[in-house]
Write an enzyme that holds these catalytic residues in place. Structure first.
Site, PDB file in Angstrom:
ATOM      1  N   SER A  64       0.830  -1.205   0.000  1.00  0.00           N
ATOM      2  CA  SER A  64       0.000   0.000   0.000  1.00  0.00           C
ATOM      3  C   SER A  64       0.868   1.259   0.000  1.00  0.00           C
ATOM      4  O   SER A  64       2.007   1.249   0.469  1.00  0.00           O
ATOM      5  CB  SER A  64      -0.905   0.034   1.235  1.00  0.00           C
ATOM      6  OG  SER A  64      -1.796  -1.052   1.221  1.00  0.00           O
TER       7      SER A  64
HETATM    8  N1  SAH Z   1      -0.742  -4.659   4.021  1.00  0.00           N
HETATM    9  C1  SAH Z   1      -0.158  -5.043   2.758  1.00  0.00           C
HETATM   10  C2  SAH Z   1      -1.166  -4.842   1.637  1.00  0.00           C
HETATM   11  C3  SAH Z   1      -1.011  -5.859   0.580  1.00  0.00           C
HETATM   12  S1  SAH Z   1      -2.260  -5.788  -0.676  1.00  0.00           S
HETATM   13  C4  SAH Z   1       1.125  -4.294   2.461  1.00  0.00           C
HETATM   14  O1  SAH Z   1       1.250  -3.132   2.859  1.00  0.00           O
HETATM   15  O2  SAH Z   1       1.980  -4.855   1.800  1.00  0.00           O
HETATM   16  C5  SAH Z   1      -3.575  -6.721   0.057  1.00  0.00           C
HETATM   17  C6  SAH Z   1      -3.269  -8.141   0.445  1.00  0.00           C
HETATM   18  O3  SAH Z   1      -4.508  -8.747   0.853  1.00  0.00           O
HETATM   19  C7  SAH Z   1      -2.721  -9.025  -0.672  1.00  0.00           C
HETATM   20  O4  SAH Z   1      -1.502  -9.587  -0.244  1.00  0.00           O
HETATM   21  C8  SAH Z   1      -3.803 -10.085  -0.874  1.00  0.00           C
HETATM   22  O5  SAH Z   1      -3.301 -11.355  -1.237  1.00  0.00           O
HETATM   23  C9  SAH Z   1      -4.473 -10.113   0.490  1.00  0.00           C
HETATM   24  N2  SAH Z   1      -5.839 -10.627   0.523  1.00  0.00           N
HETATM   25  C10 SAH Z   1      -6.834 -10.458  -0.383  1.00  0.00           C
HETATM   26  N3  SAH Z   1      -7.959 -11.090   0.009  1.00  0.00           N
HETATM   27  C11 SAH Z   1      -7.672 -11.681   1.207  1.00  0.00           C
HETATM   28  C12 SAH Z   1      -8.422 -12.499   2.130  1.00  0.00           C
HETATM   29  N4  SAH Z   1      -9.691 -12.838   1.901  1.00  0.00           N
HETATM   30  N5  SAH Z   1      -7.789 -12.921   3.266  1.00  0.00           N
HETATM   31  C13 SAH Z   1      -6.491 -12.594   3.515  1.00  0.00           C
HETATM   32  N6  SAH Z   1      -5.737 -11.839   2.681  1.00  0.00           N
HETATM   33  C14 SAH Z   1      -6.320 -11.384   1.542  1.00  0.00           C
END
Ligand code: SAH
Length: 213
Positions: A64
């Protein structure tokens, strides 16, 4: 795992940028100044780490934007020792910010590849969430509920009921809700049955995916 004065200088600038965009929580700004974001990107992409932008982290996902991380973290309004559930571990950067703020963090990721990669990185770098969970965050983590706060870092088409039910009274769920783009939404649990809902502008996240039953 190199962190240099040059990196620190870039982080100070990044914190200034994030502050100029309206983040006023000094603890959050201090966390942005401290957590070495370049270590959360694949090596070779370091130069992108201290721009206020999201960036690809593999498996079609993104780390993000720092402003978004700072904003969501501020909305959580957390105190040291709070028990926090994060949905979407991804690169682990948001997790590390929460850990810097002395939260007890439970974090869930549904992409195996990212889960393993971040788990390995955390053990090398010495970040210690209470638990990293490989699974579907849509269901929350009832084993450890209730939580002081729940932060969702992927765009949810709708608010999962399970997450609301896993909040303590006075706990907050910070969740971007929407399909194309998302409205940043904060639910505060006022009592067993009552929730207050507030919205905070539009964002764009990768989707929160629900596992098929
Ligand atoms: N907090 C992270 C954001 C990554 S993007 C950072 O700053 O790097 C969002 C993430 O949510 C992705 O890695 C994706 O695989 C995960 N995601 C999507 N749907 C999900 C679910 N149902 N349960 C757990 N993770 C999920």
């Amino acid at each position: 795992m190199r962190d240099t004065t040059k990196h620190k200088g870039m982080r100070n600038k990044l914190a200034e940028t994030v502050a100029a965009k309206g983040i006023t929580d000094n603890n959050v700004l201090e966390a942005i100044r401290t957590v070495p974001r370049h270590l959360f990107l694949d090596s070779g992409f370091e130069e992108h780490a201290y721009q206020d932008k999201p960036f690809p982290i593999g498996a079609g996902q993104t780390i993000s934007q720092p402003y978004t991380v700072a904003f969501q973290t501020s909305l959580l309004g957390l105190h040291a020792g709070d028990k926090i559930l994060e949905i979407g571990t991804g690169s682990g950067y948001q997790t590390a910010i929460l850990l810097h703020l002395q939260a007890k963090v439970f974090t869930i990721e549904r992409q195996k590849e990212l889960f393993k990669k971040t788990q390995l990185f955390f053990s090398k770098a010495g970040y210690r969430p209470k638990k990293m969970i490989f699974g579907d965050g849509y269901k929350g983590f009832p084993q450890e509920a209730p939580f002081d706060g729940i932060i969702v870092t992927a765009g949810a088409p709708e608010t999962p009921k399970a997450l609301l039910s896993q909040l303590k009274v006075n706990g907050k769920l910070v969740i971007p809700v929407g399909v194309e783009d998302q409205v940043m939404t904060v639910y505060t649990r006022k009592s067993e049955k009552e929730f207050e809902k507030k919205t905070f502008g539009n964002f764009r996240f990768v989707p929160l995916l629900q596992n098929k039953k």
